[in-house]
Design an enzyme around this catalytic site. Structure first.
Site, short mmCIF file in Angstrom:
data_model
loop_
_atom_site.label_atom_id
_atom_site.label_comp_id
_atom_site.label_asym_id
_atom_site.label_seq_id
_atom_site.Cartn_x
_atom_site.Cartn_y
_atom_site.Cartn_z
N LYS A 285 -8.14 -2.17 -14.41
CA LYS A 285 -7.41 -2.19 -13.21
C LYS A 285 -8.58 -1.71 -12.05
O LYS A 285 -9.44 -1.42 -12.23
CB LYS A 285 -6.26 -1.10 -13.20
CG LYS A 285 -6.48 0.46 -12.97
CD LYS A 285 -5.44 1.06 -13.50
CE LYS A 285 -4.39 1.55 -12.47
NZ LYS A 285 -3.66 0.42 -11.45
N GLY B 29 -0.02 0.41 -5.60
CA GLY B 29 -0.81 0.94 -4.68
C GLY B 29 -2.24 1.41 -5.20
O GLY B 29 -2.78 2.39 -4.57
N LEU B 30 -2.80 0.41 -5.96
CA LEU B 30 -4.00 0.83 -6.48
C LEU B 30 -4.23 2.16 -7.18
O LEU B 30 -5.32 2.85 -6.90
CB LEU B 30 -5.27 0.48 -5.45
CG LEU B 30 -5.23 -0.89 -5.07
CD1 LEU B 30 -6.47 -0.89 -3.92
CD2 LEU B 30 -5.60 -1.78 -5.92
N CYS C 96 -5.54 -7.45 -2.78
CA CYS C 96 -4.50 -6.68 -2.88
C CYS C 96 -3.66 -6.76 -1.68
O CYS C 96 -4.02 -6.04 -0.75
CB CYS C 96 -4.90 -5.37 -3.49
SG CYS C 96 -3.29 -4.32 -3.74
N ASN D 100 -12.68 -4.55 -12.18
CA ASN D 100 -12.23 -4.76 -10.77
C ASN D 100 -12.55 -3.65 -9.71
O ASN D 100 -12.31 -2.75 -10.15
CB ASN D 100 -10.83 -5.09 -11.02
CG ASN D 100 -10.00 -5.64 -9.89
OD1 ASN D 100 -10.04 -4.98 -8.82
ND2 ASN D 100 -9.78 -7.07 -9.55
N ASN E 178 -4.36 -13.99 -6.83
CA ASN E 178 -3.66 -12.61 -6.78
C ASN E 178 -2.15 -12.71 -6.61
O ASN E 178 -1.72 -13.93 -6.60
CB ASN E 178 -4.34 -11.57 -5.61
CG ASN E 178 -4.54 -10.25 -5.92
OD1 ASN E 178 -3.20 -9.63 -6.68
ND2 ASN E 178 -5.38 -9.39 -6.00
N GLY F 131 -1.45 -11.45 -17.08
CA GLY F 131 -0.90 -10.25 -16.47
C GLY F 131 0.34 -9.79 -16.80
O GLY F 131 0.62 -9.02 -17.72
N THR F 132 1.45 -10.30 -15.96
CA THR F 132 2.62 -9.73 -16.14
C THR F 132 3.14 -9.93 -17.63
O THR F 132 4.06 -9.17 -18.06
CB THR F 132 3.52 -10.37 -15.19
OG1 THR F 132 2.89 -10.32 -13.81
CG2 THR F 132 5.01 -9.67 -14.94
#
Lengths: 305, 264
Positions: free
Chosen positions: A46, A73-74, A131, A100, A193, A266-267
């Site tokens: 992440k 929110g990172l 992002c 990343n 992204n 990803g998802t």
């Protein structure tokens, strides 16, 4: 003979073209309980920032038609804790490690990458200049070709291994930003992204995310991602890593046909934690059926009208 | 086999407990012996328009037949589709996931505080404790709902032999008021030796239960619910703020937390 799944990006060999997408596998610890990480071409962590970030208050995810919105929110431990607490685990894994990196200013990206350069087991960095879920930095850089070129060039001076620039889809022409990243010295481009989106609760009249908007991911965005990979493949020479709603081996094939050398999942990991293992198996079966010796024979081979 | 391998499992029995509450038995399922009260399963609904899995607490486990039972209320699209499932339909089960309840010590009296759809994990815990030999009269089972129809499975609770205290907001069944008010009133009149609270229910009820337990110095645990894309700790979508600062993941560090641990 078993088809060869190995791919090469910036002179670096990967066991297969399947990577995790940033933000969808933490720092690898939980995913290692699901399957050996050696089954991946690479694990992409992440986003790591200079200082730890708590992220946005909940709720910060919402389901959508064939996808999800997130405004995490990172949230991350910051570069110091990453190097001391998280990297030792990743160093033991038999897979490529891609970190990343995100930041709110150019100097933050540079400092994080400078420290990562001292960690030889970090094979590549992926610059998150895209992002949509933070107020500062992030997408602002990734929508501006000049800023993108400059930040890649600045990182190039401090990070001596390959640099991937991760593109935002929230631009008029992703090709222009990709070319800027190439000019700045990027070794590869990953895209896309998440797309900026939102969702409203009709009972409370409030957005479903406390950040009011978020990033859309999942199968819902796959057609957009494919078109953007196709666009960038035709306007840069860099190897591409396709991202966006990849759930099946057929999805991987589609991305490779339009020009991706590798892909990130990803998802789909949220729905099927062992998705990469299943996809690798199905991809091998596909290559056999098509009598292909190597997965690289797919790259850019779409037969257009 | 990885503990996160999902499994296609048939629906083996469907019961409609009230217009909004439904029970599904699922099985046979290979992970049945790993289940502990307080844990949940993450259910995928194959061949439906629902993309994410749905977290469902385990209400009962039948190791003989290899079946688990889930009891849920219809809230949105996922639970609505699930409520229409029939025997023989198939769900994709991931789990059991999450941290289970800590069993009470032998000399402790259990205060169960269930609100509405928070009932299933507490029912599973009570059943398991009784099955393992605990005197059911050491379990004070408070169960509140808005109306009579929200207090389901009364007969099964009574059959356990626990001390059942039903409560409804409108007084249509059991005593009238909020379940946490009923707990406080009961404790006022009946000093309980070494109480230990287990609470599960809607946010407001959980906050009231947590406040009450802290006020009276009662140890125990609360079980939380949160929107949960992944269920195994990677997406960070289900975090809750902690009283000590920072966040915890409901799916991984929870769903069971100590009283006072979470900022409710």
């Amino acid at each position: 003979m078993k088809p060869d799944l190995r791919v090469t990006i910036a002179g670096m060999e990967f066991a297969n073209p399947l990577m995790t997408a940033s933000g969808c596998c933490g720092y690898g610890e939980e995913l290692a309980e699901v399957f050996p990480l050696s089954r991946l071409g690479a694990l992409v962590t992440k986003s790591i920032t200079l200082k730890p970030r708590l992220g946005h208050p909940p709720p910060r995810t919402a389901e959508t038609a064939s996808g999800m919105l997130n405004a995490i929110g990172l949230a991350n431990v910051g570069i110091d804790a990453f190097i001391t607490d998280k990297l030792p685990f990743l160093e033991k894994q038999k897979t490529r490690v891609i970190v990343n990196v995100a930041g709110s200013s150019a100097s933050e990206y540079i400092e994080v990458c400078r420290r990562l350069n001292d960690c030889p087991r970090v094979d590549m960095v992926e610059l998150n200049v895209s992002c949509p879920n933070v107020d500062e930095g992030g997408i602002e850089i990734g929508t501006d070709p000049l800023q993108t070129e400059k930040i890649v060039a600045d990182v190039r001076k401090v990070f001596k291994r390959p640099i991937i620039a991760k593109m935002t889809p929230n631009v008029t022409d992703v090709g222009i930003v990709a070319r800027a990243a190439e000019a700045g010295g990027a070794d590869a481009i990953s895209l896309i992204n998440t797309l900026t989106g939102t969702s409203i609760d009709v009972n409370t009249w409030r957005p479903r995310l406390t950040y009011n908007r978020g990033g859309l991911s999942g199968p819902a965005i796959k057609p957009v991602a494919l078109a953007m990979v196709d666009r960038v493949y035709n306007c840069t020479r860099l190897p591409l890593i396709g991202i966006g709603g990849i759930t099946t081996a057929d999805d991987v094939v589609e991305f490779m046909l339009v020009g991706a050398t590798a892909v990130q999942i990803g998802t789909a990991l949220f729905v099927q934690p062992d998705a990469p293992v299943r996809i690798a198996k199905d991809l091998t079966a596909y290559l056999r059926e098509k009598k292909l010796h190597s997965v690289t024979e797919l790259i850019g081979k779409v037969r257009k009208y | 086999m990885s503990k996160y391998s999902s499994e296609r499992v048939p629906v083996s029995r469907v019961r409609h407990l009230s217009p909004n509450y439904h029970s599904l038995k699922l099985g046979p399922w290979s992970r049945i012996n790993e289940c502990r009260p307080g844990q949940f399963v993450h259910l995928g609904l194959p061949d439906s328009e629902i993309y994410f899995r749905r977290a469902m607490s385990i209400a009962a486990v039948d190791t003989g037949s290899g079946q688990i039972e889930i009891i849920f209320k219809v809230f949105g699209r996922g639970t609505r589709i699930l409520s229409g499932y029939h025997k023989g339909d198939v769900v994709d089960v991931l789990g059991p996931l999450g941290v289970p309840f800590t069993p009470p010590r032998q000399n402790e009296t259990c205060l169960f505080v269930a609100g509405g759809v928070g009932f299933p994990p507490l029912f599973y815990l009570a059943s398991r404790l009784v099955a393992r030999g605990r005197d059911p009269e050491t379990i004070e089972f408070f169960y509140g709902g808005r109306t009579s129809g929200e207090v389901v499975e009364r007969q099964r609770i009574r059959q356990l032999g626990v001390r059942f205290h039903p409560v409804t907001d409108d007084g249509s069944f059991g005593s009238k008021g909020l379940v946490t008010e009923a707990v406080e009133k009961y404790l006022d009149g009946h000093p309980v030796k070494r109480p230990r609270m287990y609470a599960c229910g809607p946010d407001g009820m959980l906050k009231a239960a947590d406040d009450l337990a802290r006020k009276l110095g009662i140890p125990g645990e609360v079980s939380l619910e949160a929107p949960m894309p992944c269920g195994f700790g990677v997406c960070l979508g289900c975090v809750v703020p902690l009283r000590a600062g920072g966040h915890a993941r409901v799916c991984k560090e929870g769903p069971v937390f100590q009283i006072g641990e979470v900022l409710l």
